[in-house]
Design a protein around this motif. Structure first.
Motif, mmCIF file in Angstrom:
data_model
loop_
_atom_site.group_PDB
_atom_site.id
_atom_site.type_symbol
_atom_site.label_atom_id
_atom_site.label_comp_id
_atom_site.label_asym_id
_atom_site.label_seq_id
_atom_site.Cartn_x
_atom_site.Cartn_y
_atom_site.Cartn_z
ATOM 1 N N VAL A 140 -49.988 54.828 65.997
ATOM 2 C CA VAL A 140 -48.813 54.473 66.798
ATOM 3 C C VAL A 140 -48.940 54.906 68.257
ATOM 4 O O VAL A 140 -48.702 54.106 69.170
ATOM 5 C CB VAL A 140 -47.531 55.024 66.148
ATOM 6 C CG1 VAL A 140 -46.346 54.879 67.097
ATOM 7 C CG2 VAL A 140 -47.245 54.264 64.852
ATOM 8 N N PRO A 141 -49.309 56.179 68.564
ATOM 9 C CA PRO A 141 -49.441 56.542 69.980
ATOM 10 C C PRO A 141 -50.492 55.724 70.720
ATOM 11 O O PRO A 141 -50.320 55.387 71.899
ATOM 12 C CB PRO A 141 -49.825 58.022 69.929
ATOM 13 C CG PRO A 141 -49.323 58.506 68.602
ATOM 14 C CD PRO A 141 -49.521 57.336 67.683
ATOM 15 N N GLY A 166 -56.774 54.739 62.270
ATOM 16 C CA GLY A 166 -55.411 54.971 61.819
ATOM 17 C C GLY A 166 -54.876 53.815 60.997
ATOM 18 O O GLY A 166 -54.189 54.026 59.981
ATOM 19 N N ILE A 167 -55.172 52.592 61.414
ATOM 20 C CA ILE A 167 -54.721 51.415 60.665
ATOM 21 C C ILE A 167 -55.340 51.399 59.266
ATOM 22 O O ILE A 167 -54.651 51.141 58.262
ATOM 23 C CB ILE A 167 -55.085 50.127 61.427
ATOM 24 C CG1 ILE A 167 -54.306 50.035 62.739
ATOM 25 C CG2 ILE A 167 -54.825 48.901 60.572
ATOM 26 C CD1 ILE A 167 -52.806 49.965 62.574
ATOM 27 N N LEU A 168 -56.630 51.684 59.186
ATOM 28 C CA LEU A 168 -57.290 51.740 57.873
ATOM 29 C C LEU A 168 -56.688 52.832 57.004
ATOM 30 O O LEU A 168 -56.479 52.651 55.796
ATOM 31 C CB LEU A 168 -58.789 51.982 58.058
ATOM 32 C CG LEU A 168 -59.652 50.775 58.434
ATOM 33 C CD1 LEU A 168 -61.110 51.208 58.581
ATOM 34 C CD2 LEU A 168 -59.535 49.667 57.396
ATOM 35 N N THR A 179 -46.969 44.873 66.484
ATOM 36 C CA THR A 179 -46.739 44.835 65.031
ATOM 37 C C THR A 179 -47.056 46.182 64.407
ATOM 38 O O THR A 179 -46.280 46.709 63.591
ATOM 39 C CB THR A 179 -47.614 43.750 64.383
ATOM 40 O OG1 THR A 179 -47.249 42.480 64.920
ATOM 41 C CG2 THR A 179 -47.432 43.736 62.875
ATOM 42 N N ALA A 180 -48.187 46.758 64.805
ATOM 43 C CA ALA A 180 -48.578 48.056 64.250
ATOM 44 C C ALA A 180 -47.563 49.136 64.602
ATOM 45 O O ALA A 180 -47.126 49.905 63.736
ATOM 46 C CB ALA A 180 -49.961 48.447 64.779
ATOM 47 N N SER A 181 -47.177 49.200 65.855
ATOM 48 C CA SER A 181 -46.261 50.247 66.296
ATOM 49 C C SER A 181 -44.912 50.144 65.592
ATOM 50 O O SER A 181 -44.391 51.134 65.067
ATOM 51 C CB SER A 181 -46.070 50.176 67.816
ATOM 52 O OG SER A 181 -45.203 51.180 68.265
#
Length: 518
Positions: free
Chosen positions: A122-123, A87-89, A23-25
């Motif tokens: 993402v990576p 990164g998500i935050l 989902t994040a990617s």
């Protein structure tokens, strides 16, 4: 037997990790350009000039150029789970800033924060996904991630169009927040932290050099439309950016543990496919941004109609992805790259003709052709660059692929935007010899808001005699069309140079270049 668990089945925790990382990617990466269909509405609401509008896209792409190759190293030093969640935050915080932004400055800042989050998360989403699954399920998981990412790229643009049409462009950013919360909570609970690599270190100097150099170059290109390319205010950041990039190359060549190993670029089998990736990404981003604006501002289409018309640019990946992969494995990669670049060139010229005639029906087959061309280039060029290096260097090749695409998108959009703005202003002002007498030089530069029906543009029109108002609007229409036509032809010329370069290189290996060892 009932009650006995299949040893090949995933645990609930593994399934949660898979859902969260995929989902994040897919969603974070699509957020970089999916906003394009909403740009005309954003421009009208915030009164952003055409020359500055591309910063809404570029601000999110720039961090990827500098940080995409850093995130893996950060994961080794600080832990992949920790950096992924950071990164998500960061992405969630940027989304909130964008949703409440009262002006273009805060919106661009929020997009930059989003870009940092995407570059970090993402990576490492792929790294956390594969490390959470048993070895015999990793290939399957990567296939699922690829399929979901492709599906999201097809679904998101029309979904954004519907959201903008029935609600507001701000809800696009609001919608990212609950997804961010889900991914963060799921990742915090179920992703195991990776052990820190012994001796791993950060190339801080390299990161600062590439980030500063690319930012200064983009800034110089963007401001050249106001100052001119020969003005000292343009040349100073341009020269400083080039010097920083040269310093980056020198520093990476001398570093014992470089941020980005540039040595493979001396091989034409690596550098030419990467150039093809950069040129193709430049063409795609130009079409995504400026054809979207053209459809809404010149042809007066709504956001939903625009989203549907742009849909053909994405369906090619669904139709051709598996076939291209098989053909590349059979050694047809160089033919696919050449064919894809040629089709892209034809598609851009076709779009230029359609724009010149202001005929929407001419654009649809050209957009579909572009959608078929892109999946011919991306996977095959990536496979060629990987195959030109031994297995021990293929991680470097993967990083170079990411960097090539992001530099192609960022620098290409900045350069083409400078060309677009210069042509648009010259053409419009040439058509407005009489109305221009009513405006100061600064007000003339703000006339590009006329097509968006923004408050600034309407205020300027209100000062004109009624007979002149239609003339100004028609001049703005014609100037936009001429500028887009010129920009598409320039991008097609760039792609044609890439085709000639690839032709000169891809004929060489057939007579005796050895394949690298595994």
């Amino acid at each position: 037997m009932a009650g006995v668990r299949d040893p090949g089945a995933l645990t609930s925790g593994q399934r949660t990790v898979m859902a969260a990382t995929i989902t994040a990617s897919a969603l974070l990466f699509s957020s970089l350009t999916s906003i394009s269909v909403a740009l005309p509405v954003i421009q009208r609401d915030l009164g952003i000039s055409s020359s500055a509008l591309h910063w809404v896209i570029v601000a999110a792409l720039l961090p990827l150029c500098a940080l995409a190759v850093v995130s893996g190293r950060l994961g080794d030093v600080l832990g992949r789970r920790r950096v992924f969640l950071a990164g998500i935050l960061c992405f969630g915080a940027g989304s909130v800033v964008c949703a409440i932004a009262p002006d273009e400055v805060l919106l661009v800042a929020g997009r930059g924060i989003q870009g940092v989050g995407v570059a970090l998360a993402v990576p490492l989403a792929l790294a956390n996904l594969t490390s959470a699954l048993p070895g015999h399920r990793r290939g399957w998981a990567i296939g699922v991630l690829s399929a979901v990412t492709t599906g999201v790229s097809v679904v998101v643009p029309p979904s954004v169009a519907i959201l903008v049409h029935f609600a507001s462009w701000r809800w696009l950013f609001v919608a990212f927040v609950p997804v961010t919360v889900y991914v963060f909570l799921a990742g915090s609970r179920h992703i195991a932290e990776s052990p820190r690599a012994p001796g791993a270190s950060m190339d801080v100097r390299g990161c600062l050099f590439i980030a500063g150099g690319l930012t200064l170059l983009v800034f110089a290109f963007e401001r050249s439309s106001d100052w001119g390319f020969t003005n000292r205010q343009t040349l100073a950041p341009l020269a400083a950016g080039l010097l920083l990039l040269v310093a980056f190359a020198r520093a990476e060549r001398r570093a014992t543990d470089p941020l980005l190993d540039l040595r493979p670029l001396v091989r034409s089998g690596v550098s030419v496919p990467l150039t093809a990736l950069a040129f193709a990404q430049c063409a795609v981003i130009v079409v995504t941004v400026y054809v979207t604006l053209y459809l809404q501002q010149v042809l007066d289409l709504g956001t939903i109609e625009t989203g549907l018309l742009m849909l053909p640019t994405s369906v090619g990946s669904v139709l051709l992805g598996p076939v291209v992969g098989r053909l590349t494995d059979r050694g047809a990669g160089h033919h696919l790259v050449l064919g894809g670049m040629t089709l892209l060139t034809v598609a851009l010229l076709w779009l230029a003709v359609g724009v010149d005639h202001r005929h929407g029906a001419l654009l649809v087959p050209a957009l579909f052709l572009l959608g078929l061309a892109v999946p011919l280039v991306y996977p095959s060029a990536g496979a060629l660059s990987l195959g030109a290096l031994p297995a021990s260097a293929r991680g470097v090749a993967a990083s170079l692929q990411i960097e090539a695409r992001q530099i192609g998108a960022t620098m290409g959009l900045a350069l083409m935007s400078a060309l677009f703005t210069a042509v648009e202003w010259d053409e419009r002002n040439a058509r407005l010899a009489d109305p221009a007498e009513h405006f100061t030089a600064d007000e003339e530069n703000k006339l590009d808001t006329v097509l968006t029906e923004a408050e600034k543009g309407q205020a300027l029109l209100a000062r004109l005699p009624p007979a002149e108002r239609r003339k100004v609007h028609d001049a703005a229409d014609a100037a936009f069309s001429t500028a887009l036509n010129t920009t598409l032809i320039a991008a097609a010329g760039l792609l044609f140079l890439g085709v000639l370069l690839a032709l000169g290189v891809f004929h060489v290996p057939r007579r005796g270049r050895r394949r690298p060892g595994p």
